[in-house]
Structures are given as structure tokens and as C-alpha cells.
Write a protein that holds these residues in place. Structure first.
Motif, PDB file in Angstrom:
ATOM      1  N   GLU A   1      20.247   1.435 -27.434  1.00  0.00           N
ATOM      2  CA  GLU A   1      19.268   2.002 -25.944  1.00  0.00           C
ATOM      3  C   GLU A   1      19.766   1.644 -24.951  1.00  0.00           C
ATOM      4  N   PHE A   2      19.889   0.053 -24.867  1.00  0.00           N
ATOM      5  CA  PHE A   2      20.425  -0.680 -23.756  1.00  0.00           C
ATOM      6  C   PHE A   2      21.881  -0.064 -23.233  1.00  0.00           C
ATOM      7  N   ARG A   3      22.675   0.182 -24.088  1.00  0.00           N
ATOM      8  CA  ARG A   3      23.965   0.796 -23.872  1.00  0.00           C
ATOM      9  C   ARG A   3      23.951   1.984 -23.220  1.00  0.00           C
ATOM     10  N   ARG A   4      23.012   2.783 -23.847  1.00  0.00           N
ATOM     11  CA  ARG A   4      22.818   4.162 -23.358  1.00  0.00           C
ATOM     12  C   ARG A   4      22.437   4.230 -21.982  1.00  0.00           C
ATOM     13  N   LYS A   5      21.192   3.168 -21.696  1.00  0.00           N
ATOM     14  CA  LYS A   5      20.760   3.154 -20.204  1.00  0.00           C
ATOM     15  C   LYS A   5      21.768   2.956 -19.391  1.00  0.00           C
ATOM     16  N   ALA A   6      22.657   1.968 -19.660  1.00  0.00           N
ATOM     17  CA  ALA A   6      23.699   1.550 -18.795  1.00  0.00           C
ATOM     18  C   ALA A   6      24.850   2.742 -18.625  1.00  0.00           C
ATOM     19  N   VAL A   7      25.126   3.470 -19.627  1.00  0.00           N
ATOM     20  CA  VAL A   7      26.197   4.616 -19.387  1.00  0.00           C
ATOM     21  C   VAL A   7      25.461   5.726 -18.258  1.00  0.00           C
ATOM     22  N   LEU A   8      24.037   6.015 -18.536  1.00  0.00           N
ATOM     23  CA  LEU A   8      23.489   6.725 -17.624  1.00  0.00           C
ATOM     24  C   LEU A   8      23.088   6.312 -16.434  1.00  0.00           C
ATOM     25  N   THR A   9      23.012   4.798 -16.253  1.00  0.00           N
ATOM     26  CA  THR A   9      22.641   4.374 -14.804  1.00  0.00           C
ATOM     27  C   THR A   9      24.228   4.326 -14.069  1.00  0.00           C
ATOM     28  N   PHE A  10      25.119   4.270 -14.874  1.00  0.00           N
ATOM     29  CA  PHE A  10      26.689   4.077 -14.005  1.00  0.00           C
ATOM     30  C   PHE A  10      27.166   5.592 -13.681  1.00  0.00           C
ATOM     31  N   TYR A  11      27.135   6.308 -15.038  1.00  0.00           N
ATOM     32  CA  TYR A  11      28.270   7.470 -14.840  1.00  0.00           C
ATOM     33  C   TYR A  11      27.601   8.832 -14.361  1.00  0.00           C
ATOM     34  N   PHE A  12      26.168   8.605 -14.333  1.00  0.00           N
ATOM     35  CA  PHE A  12      25.425  10.109 -14.177  1.00  0.00           C
ATOM     36  C   PHE A  12      24.628  10.076 -12.759  1.00  0.00           C
ATOM     37  N   ARG A  13      25.153   9.271 -12.108  1.00  0.00           N
ATOM     38  CA  ARG A  13      24.666   9.250 -10.365  1.00  0.00           C
ATOM     39  C   ARG A  13      25.685  10.274  -9.640  1.00  0.00           C
ATOM     40  N   LEU A  14      24.790  11.135  -8.800  1.00  0.00           N
ATOM     41  CA  LEU A  14      25.291  12.030  -8.064  1.00  0.00           C
ATOM     42  C   LEU A  14      26.512  11.613  -7.405  1.00  0.00           C
ATOM     43  N   ASP A  15      26.450  10.436  -6.439  1.00  0.00           N
ATOM     44  CA  ASP A  15      27.352   9.821  -5.616  1.00  0.00           C
ATOM     45  C   ASP A  15      28.556   9.499  -6.324  1.00  0.00           C
ATOM     46  N   TYR A  16      28.406   8.833  -7.797  1.00  0.00           N
ATOM     47  CA  TYR A  16      29.624   8.527  -8.465  1.00  0.00           C
ATOM     48  C   TYR A  16      30.433   9.703  -8.887  1.00  0.00           C
ATOM     49  N   LEU A  17      29.665  10.510  -9.487  1.00  0.00           N
ATOM     50  CA  LEU A  17      30.446  11.764  -9.800  1.00  0.00           C
ATOM     51  C   LEU A  17      31.091  12.739  -8.773  1.00  0.00           C
ATOM     52  N   LEU A  18      30.699  12.513  -7.387  1.00  0.00           N
ATOM     53  CA  LEU A  18      31.280  13.280  -6.375  1.00  0.00           C
ATOM     54  C   LEU A  18      32.682  12.482  -5.891  1.00  0.00           C
ATOM     55  N   ARG A  19      32.382  11.051  -6.167  1.00  0.00           N
ATOM     56  CA  ARG A  19      33.359  10.126  -5.625  1.00  0.00           C
ATOM     57  C   ARG A  19      34.511  10.142  -6.620  1.00  0.00           C
ATOM     58  N   ARG A  20      34.199  10.574  -7.942  1.00  0.00           N
ATOM     59  CA  ARG A  20      35.347  10.621  -9.070  1.00  0.00           C
ATOM     60  C   ARG A  20      35.934  11.698  -8.979  1.00  0.00           C
ATOM     61  N   LEU A  21      35.513  13.013  -8.555  1.00  0.00           N
ATOM     62  CA  LEU A  21      35.864  14.149  -8.293  1.00  0.00           C
ATOM     63  C   LEU A  21      37.012  14.118  -7.121  1.00  0.00           C
ATOM     64  N   SER A  22      36.598  13.427  -6.138  1.00  0.00           N
ATOM     65  CA  SER A  22      37.318  13.230  -4.954  1.00  0.00           C
ATOM     66  C   SER A  22      38.549  12.649  -5.050  1.00  0.00           C
ATOM     67  N   LYS A  23      38.756  11.830  -6.229  1.00  0.00           N
ATOM     68  CA  LYS A  23      39.896  10.948  -6.533  1.00  0.00           C
ATOM     69  C   LYS A  23      40.941  11.735  -7.401  1.00  0.00           C
ATOM     70  N   ILE A  24      40.426  12.848  -7.894  1.00  0.00           N
ATOM     71  CA  ILE A  24      41.490  13.507  -8.885  1.00  0.00           C
ATOM     72  C   ILE A  24      42.592  13.999  -8.084  1.00  0.00           C
ATOM     73  N   ARG A  25      43.970  13.411  -8.922  1.00  0.00           N
ATOM     74  CA  ARG A  25      45.170  13.539  -8.027  1.00  0.00           C
ATOM     75  C   ARG A  25      46.123  14.710  -8.530  1.00  0.00           C
ATOM     76  N   SER A  26      45.842  15.235  -9.796  1.00  0.00           N
ATOM     77  CA  SER A  26      46.929  16.276 -10.389  1.00  0.00           C
ATOM     78  C   SER A  26      45.876  16.901 -11.583  1.00  0.00           C
ATOM     79  N   PRO A  27      46.734  17.802 -11.961  1.00  0.00           N
ATOM     80  CA  PRO A  27      46.044  18.560 -13.225  1.00  0.00           C
ATOM     81  C   PRO A  27      46.152  17.663 -14.228  1.00  0.00           C
ATOM     82  N   PHE A  28      47.004  16.860 -14.461  1.00  0.00           N
ATOM     83  CA  PHE A  28      46.910  15.922 -15.679  1.00  0.00           C
ATOM     84  C   PHE A  28      45.675  14.825 -15.323  1.00  0.00           C
ATOM     85  N   ASP A  29      45.473  14.393 -14.259  1.00  0.00           N
ATOM     86  CA  ASP A  29      44.573  13.414 -13.884  1.00  0.00           C
ATOM     87  C   ASP A  29      43.073  14.305 -14.409  1.00  0.00           C
ATOM     88  N   PHE A  30      42.992  15.360 -13.887  1.00  0.00           N
ATOM     89  CA  PHE A  30      41.493  16.191 -14.137  1.00  0.00           C
ATOM     90  C   PHE A  30      41.339  16.280 -15.530  1.00  0.00           C
TER      91      PHE A  30
END
Length: 276
Positions: free
Chosen positions: A230-259
Motif C-alpha cells: 500500500e505504501f508503494r502504491r501511495k508513492a506511485v500515486l504521489t509521484f506519477y499522478f501529479r498534473l505538473d509532472y504529467l505536463l512536464r513529461r509530455l513536454s519532453k517527448i522528443r519523437s514518436p518512438f519516445d511517445f
């Protein structure tokens, strides 16, 4: 491999073993040897002749032998290989001058063991550095333009709700590009296994080697295996499911392969975390 930026890549080993002695890891028992620089360069020239443009240096700790790592990066830059590359390293072997030279030679990503947000646990398992050093090294990598994958370990024998909450809070403070949340695995030959047996957290016949959390290998002195998950799941949610993180990740996509690589990894993360 998750962090390669091209489908075609090669692995190269420039040194073997590890000079550090983290008590949950077997690598520190193997000694540490480095290859001659020219020997590595000959291999890299051959890989370039095959059209390879991405390298995974499979060293346990790039930069462990500072002189060797500096010489290798200078030689790679002089050869103008133009490889992109990544490797594992440690926060206490990296500084601005080494990171800058690594970046100049093509390094785009480093995988750093952060492990815990509790300084007492870092000390207990002989990591050899503190949270303050972790923050500074991650900051330097970001400043120079090297992405960082932080690896964490949940479920060490001393872990409690307090220590894991400290880790999750620390996670919020770090400007990481990726995070890997692993569970403690008492591997044969490690001090961690000896401790786990003494505390009767495992039996002699335990052979689980998977640290991804499916399954959790053992409880802690205060937490059940279900609690750790449960703590591991909480960590995944905390890190990967933030709007600012998702937008930052999308902004760094460099190619179709990367996507497609990012989408594939996201799908695997969701499946492994909630549907395994």
C-alpha cells in the motif's frame, strides 16, 4: 530498456563490481576492476561502425573511479562519437565538473539510488550519504541537463509507517524525472538476508528475487507485506499522478518512438501497481 531514446542500443561494461558496501546489495562483495580506456574506446568505435547511437553503460556505479570516468568521458568527447548514454551512479561520486564532462560526452540520464527519505535508514544500510547530498546532486543534474531516475526501497526491516511517509514526503521535494519504487529483497550473501533471518522475517528457503513488488518478499518489524504494498502504491500515486509532472513529461517527448516508449512504460506501471 525504459530510458533509451532510440530502439537500437548496446550495453557496454567499463568496470566490474562495486567499491561500496550497501548492506542490502551483493555487488560490494565482488571487488572492483576497471578496463583500460583504449580497450573501451575500441569497442565504442566498433559499435559506431554498426550504426549504434545509444549506449547503456551497465556499470554498477559510473564515477566510482573518478580518474577513470573523467578520462573515459574526455576520450569519448575527443572521438566525437555523439552517443547518447545512461548509467547507474551514486550521489556522492558526482559533482559539477564530472557531471558537466559526462553531459558533454553524451550522458542524458542517470539512475541514482535514493532508497529512503530517512537519514537513519540510509546510515543503517551503509549508503554513505545523506538526504542533503541527494538533494544537491539531483539539483546539479537538473542544472546541467541530465535526467534523473531515483530508485527507492520499501520494506527494509526497520521501515515503519513513519519512515515510509518520510520517504514519500522526500519524494515530493526532489525534482526527479522518473522514480522506481522497489521492495526489499533479502538476497543470498547479503547482510540484509542475515538480519531478516535473525529477526525471523523470512525462512531459509526464501528465494524471491523480484524487487518490483509482485510479490513483496517479506514484512518489516512493524509493517505487513500488505502494508508495504500500500505504501508503494501511495508513492506511485504521489509521484506519477501529479498534473505538473504529467505536463512536464509530455513536454519532453522528443519523437514518436519516445511517445510510444513512455506510453508503454505508463501502462506497465499501472498494471504492475494495481492489477498484478
Amino acid at each position: 530498456y525504459p530510458f533509451m531514446r532510440m530502439k537500437k542500443f548496446a550495453t557496454v561494461l567499463t568496470d566490474f563490481g562495486c567499491p561500496f558496501h550497501c548492506s542490502f546489495c551483493i555487488m560490494g562483495t565482488l571487488g572492483h576492476k576497471v578496463r583500460q580506456i583504449e580497450n573501451v574506446i575500441v569497442e565504442l568505435r566498433y559499435l559506431r561502425s554498426l550504426g549504434i547511437k545509444e549506449i547503456f553503460f551497465a556499470n554498477q556505479t559510473f564515477g566510482a573511479n573518478r580518474r577513470h570516468s573523467l578520462e573515459l568521458c574526455r576520450a569519448m568527447a575527443k572521438e566525437k562519437f555523439n552517443f547518447g548514454w545512461l548509467s547507474f551512479s551514486r550521489v556522492d561520486v558526482l559533482d559539477y565538473s564530472l557531471l558537466e564532462l559526462m553531459k558533454h560526452s553524451g550522458c542524458h540520464t542517470l539512475i541514482l539510488g535514493i532508497e529512503s527519505g530517512d537519514d537513519e535508514i540510509l546510515k543503517k544500510y551503509r549508503k554513505g550519504y545523506t538526504k542533503k547530498q541527494i538533494v544537491e546532486t539531483v539539483r546539479l543534474c537538473s542544472q546541467i541537463g541530465i535526467e534523473v531516475v531515483g530508485t527507492f526501497i520499501f520494506g527494509l526491516p526497520e521501515d515503519s509507517a513513519d519512515s515510509l511517509n518520510k520517504t514519500i514526503e522526500f519524494l515530493r521535494q526532489l525534482n526527479l524525472d522518473y522514480a522506481s519504487f522497489n521492495v526489499a529483497v533479502p538476497r543470498l550473501g547479503t547482510e540484509l538476508r542475515k538480519e531478516a533471518l535473525e529477526k525471523k522475517l523470512i525462512t531459509e528457503d526464501l528465494e524471491v528475487m523480484d524487487q518490483s513488488g509482485t510479490p513483496v518478499a517479506m514484512p518489516t518489524e512493524r509493517l505487513s507485506q500488505k502494508d508495504i504494498l500500500e505504501f508503494r502504491r501511495k508513492a506511485v500515486l504521489t509521484f506519477y499522478f501529479r498534473l505538473d509532472y504529467l505536463l512536464r513529461r509530455l513536454s519532453k517527448i522528443r519523437s514518436p518512438f519516445d511517445f510510444f516508449q513512455q506510453a508503454k512504460q505508463a501502462t506497465a506501471l499501472l498494471r504492475q501497481t494495481w492489477f498484478s
